[in-house]
Design an enzyme around this catalytic site. Structure first.
Site, PDB file in Angstrom:
ATOM      1  N   HIS A 286       1.093  -1.593   0.196  1.00 40.84           N
ATOM      2  CA  HIS A 286      -0.036  -0.064   0.254  1.00 40.84           C
ATOM      3  C   HIS A 286       1.046   0.905  -0.040  1.00 40.84           C
ATOM      4  O   HIS A 286       1.662   1.206   0.547  1.00 40.84           O
ATOM      5  CB  HIS A 286      -1.624   0.183   0.973  1.00 40.84           C
ATOM      6  CG  HIS A 286      -0.549   0.033   2.536  1.00 40.84           C
ATOM      7  ND1 HIS A 286      -0.471   1.252   3.180  1.00 40.84           N
ATOM      8  CD2 HIS A 286      -0.108  -1.131   2.914  1.00 40.84           C
ATOM      9  CE1 HIS A 286       0.156   1.088   4.525  1.00 40.84           C
ATOM     10  NE2 HIS A 286      -0.335  -0.276   4.709  1.00 40.84           N
ATOM     11  N   ASP A 298       6.084   0.490   6.690  1.00 35.05           N
ATOM     12  CA  ASP A 298       4.317   0.411   6.347  1.00 35.05           C
ATOM     13  C   ASP A 298       4.315   1.259   5.867  1.00 35.05           C
ATOM     14  O   ASP A 298       3.370   2.260   6.467  1.00 35.05           O
ATOM     15  CB  ASP A 298       3.425   0.707   7.827  1.00 35.05           C
ATOM     16  CG  ASP A 298       2.148   0.086   8.001  1.00 35.05           C
ATOM     17  OD1 ASP A 298       1.760  -0.569   6.482  1.00 35.05           O
ATOM     18  OD2 ASP A 298       1.664   0.408   8.835  1.00 35.05           O
ATOM     19  N   GLU A 332      -4.796   1.522   2.401  1.00 37.54           N
ATOM     20  CA  GLU A 332      -5.054   0.664   3.245  1.00 37.54           C
ATOM     21  C   GLU A 332      -5.449   0.750   4.857  1.00 37.54           C
ATOM     22  O   GLU A 332      -6.065   0.387   5.593  1.00 37.54           O
ATOM     23  CB  GLU A 332      -3.538   0.024   3.014  1.00 37.54           C
ATOM     24  CG  GLU A 332      -4.017  -1.532   4.070  1.00 37.54           C
ATOM     25  CD  GLU A 332      -3.452  -1.565   5.342  1.00 37.54           C
ATOM     26  OE1 GLU A 332      -4.015  -2.897   6.048  1.00 37.54           O
ATOM     27  OE2 GLU A 332      -3.245  -0.596   5.412  1.00 37.54           O
ATOM     28  N   GLU A 333      -4.788   2.333   5.296  1.00 39.58           N
ATOM     29  CA  GLU A 333      -4.547   2.242   6.734  1.00 39.58           C
ATOM     30  C   GLU A 333      -6.433   2.671   7.135  1.00 39.58           C
ATOM     31  O   GLU A 333      -6.365   2.262   8.308  1.00 39.58           O
ATOM     32  CB  GLU A 333      -3.710   3.374   7.234  1.00 39.58           C
ATOM     33  CG  GLU A 333      -2.431   2.831   6.708  1.00 39.58           C
ATOM     34  CD  GLU A 333      -2.107   2.073   7.796  1.00 39.58           C
ATOM     35  OE1 GLU A 333      -2.803   1.105   8.708  1.00 39.58           O
ATOM     36  OE2 GLU A 333      -0.789   1.366   7.412  1.00 39.58           O
ATOM     37  N   ASP A 360       4.011  -6.278   3.188  1.00 42.09           N
ATOM     38  CA  ASP A 360       2.658  -5.087   4.428  1.00 42.09           C
ATOM     39  C   ASP A 360       3.571  -6.111   6.052  1.00 42.09           C
ATOM     40  O   ASP A 360       2.216  -5.564   6.784  1.00 42.09           O
ATOM     41  CB  ASP A 360       1.386  -5.291   3.637  1.00 42.09           C
ATOM     42  CG  ASP A 360       0.854  -3.630   4.913  1.00 42.09           C
ATOM     43  OD1 ASP A 360       0.961  -3.125   5.675  1.00 42.09           O
ATOM     44  OD2 ASP A 360      -0.400  -3.495   4.352  1.00 42.09           O
ATOM     45  N   HIS A 431       2.905   2.856  12.731  1.00 48.23           N
ATOM     46  CA  HIS A 431       1.730   3.505  13.319  1.00 48.23           C
ATOM     47  C   HIS A 431       2.506   4.419  13.991  1.00 48.23           C
ATOM     48  O   HIS A 431       1.273   5.290  14.731  1.00 48.23           O
ATOM     49  CB  HIS A 431       0.709   2.613  14.171  1.00 48.23           C
ATOM     50  CG  HIS A 431      -0.123   2.284  12.533  1.00 48.23           C
ATOM     51  ND1 HIS A 431      -1.766   1.399  12.571  1.00 48.23           N
ATOM     52  CD2 HIS A 431       0.443   1.860  11.274  1.00 48.23           C
ATOM     53  CE1 HIS A 431      -1.486   0.700  11.963  1.00 48.23           C
ATOM     54  NE2 HIS A 431      -1.058   1.076  10.852  1.00 48.23           N
TER      55      HIS A 431
HETATM   56 ZN   LIG Z   1       0.632  -1.412   6.365  1.00 47.36          ZN
END
Ligand SMILES: [Zn+2]
Length: 482
Positions: A286, A298, A332-333, A360, A431
């Protein structure tokens, strides 16, 4: 049975060993010796290639945070198109995706009693803000999302619910799903019981004061309440004050808000195959990221890994028969908007999607390959795994999910493979503001590229493909959101 009972312990052991021994590669005629030899050579070439690492550097340096609907997201789409074209990909295009737009604003959390202290906190994705001046209320600690269900309303009403559950660190990342439950639905369920705010221990394993953001979900009809994550050390501090038995009061202030929708895009590029060009081996990652760091693991590493893998596989000889397609999914998130849009736009071509793989989970040590393919194609998967075994990748069974962005395609019957990587260090960074380029190890990026390149090449060559998933194999357990 009786033979074994009479045999010596040594003979019994040998029988057991031979029964458990993996199928030799020769048992899978779908791959020719020439293709297997070239896949091994490709694997070794990838181990000294830094295309992927340089792509991660470029995306994190020149674009940085790219939350859906922000200027960074648009810059990432432009970067992706430019980059794929410059690497020789063909049919490079942006397929439009509508994404929600949310603005983080500023978040503050502080303990006002019994012992005033500031806390390090961040708003959860999709949280509303507080009224100007913030909200102040007593804290009610609750361990897990499930525990909330048995709480009487009078314990929750007018208070700030604090979810204390701590994520366990493990190689398979299994603790994340449980820890993220409170993030996804905790605020909505607390609001139903009259809570005025929600804070949670971060759904991550970092011991830094770096709170972990992520998406939450709201059911229609419940007025939303502000929701924040505290870093692990700050959640510890709040628990210490609660342990005194004195009432603990928090003040939360946030300017988070929703701002309608925006246009983003899935970016697609491919290397057309020679002979079976209509058939597609899809590699996904992503393009969007959360906004606190630069989305290095990420999922800039995923973007770099699949791109470099396809570029290297395209240079192998004999040339790939099937088309190798990369898809950089939008958003995606914050709701899998790109995954849904791709599945809707390509549903009529689903039979041409021979196999899908996704990167991912950052660029960490790979340790396993799992499959979800037609059962009579498992010997082929075992032969493919034997090529990447020198990278430390064992065959780990048939529980592949394809990952978050490929879930919709798997549900339509597309077979998938997962390359499993060490999730323990990933969830220290994921994150958070610490997900930055300096945490990316070029050596581990190369190992991942080697695995994806060899597997993608073999998938593009394998005679007969991977079949289709029967209906019963299309659904997996609760997908862990990434
Ligand atoms: Zn991800």
């Amino acid at each position: 049975m009786s033979l074994i009972r009479r045999a010596s312990p040594l003979a019994a052991l040998m029988l057991t060993l031979s029964a458990a021994a993996p199928l030799p590669a020769a048992a899978a005629p779908a791959l020719t010796p020439a293709v297997l030899t070239e896949a091994r050579a490709l694997r070794e070439r990838a181990r000294s290639d830094d295309t992927a690492y340089e792509l991660v550097r470029s995306l994190t340096t020149e674009v940085g945070p790219r939350l859906a609907g922000t200027p960074g997201d648009a810059a990432a789409v432009a970067w992706a198109i430019r980059t794929l074209k410059s690497l020789g990909f063909q049919n490079v295009r942006a397929e439009p995706v509508t994404v929600p737009r949310w603005v983080r604003g500023e978040a503050r959390a502080e303990i006002v009693a019994p012992w005033p202290q500031p806390l390090v906190a961040t708003s959860l994705g999709g949280s509303v803000g507080t009224p100007v001046g913030g909200i102040e209320a007593e804290v009610v600690p609750i361990t897990t999302f499930d525990d909330l269900k048995s709480m009487p309303r009078e314990r929750v009403e007018g208070r700030i619910v604090f979810f204390t559950f701590r994520m366990e660190r493990s190689r398979d990342g299994a603790g994340y799903g449980k820890a993220a439950e409170a993030r996804g639905r905790g605020a909505a369920e607390a609001a139903k019981l009259g809570a005025v705010g929600m804070v949670m221990r971060s759904a991550g394993t970092s011991t830094s004061r770096t709170p972990h953001t992520g998406a939450q979900r709201w059911s229609d009809g419940i007025p939303p309440i502000p929701a924040m994550a505290l870093s692990n050390p700050d959640a510890d501090l709040l628990e210490q004050q609660l342990a005194s038995g004195k009432p603990v009061r928090l003040r939360l202030a946030s300017t988070a808000r929703w701002d309608g929708e925006a246009e983003s895009a899935n970016v697609v590029g491919e290397i057309p195959g020679e002979g079976l060009a209509d058939e597609i081996v899809l590699l996904g990652a992503h393009l969007d990221s959360w906004d606190l760091g630069t989305g290095a693991h990420d999922d800039a590493t995923g973007v770099g890994i699949i791109t470099a893998a396809v570029k290297l596989a395209a240079e192998a000889r004999p040339r790939p028969k099937r088309t190798l397609r990369v898809v950089f999914f939008a958003n995606e998130e914050f709701g899998l908007s790109g995954a849904r849009a791709y599945a809707a736009a390509h549903a009529n071509a689903i039979e041409r999607h021979v196999l899908g793989m996704e990167s991912d989970l950052g660029a960490f040590q790979p340790f396993g390959l799992t499959a979800r393919v037609a059962s009579d194609r498992l010997p082929l998967v075992r032969a493919m795994q034997s090529v990447v075994e020198p990278l430390g990748i064992e065959y780990l069974g048939t529980e592949a999910s394809g990952g978050a962005d490929l879930g919709s395609l798997r549900e339509l019957g597309m077979p998938v493979l997962d390359i499993k990587t060490d999730a323990a260090p990933y969830f220290d960074l994921h994150h958070t503001a610490n997900d930055t380029f300096d945490k990316v190890d070029p050596q581990l990026v190369r190992v991942n590229v080697a695995a994806f390149a060899a597997i993608a090449y073999l998938a593009a060559q394998a005679e007969g493909g991977f079949g289709r998933l029967p209906a019963v194999a299309r659904l997996v357990g609760p997908a862990s959101a990434r």
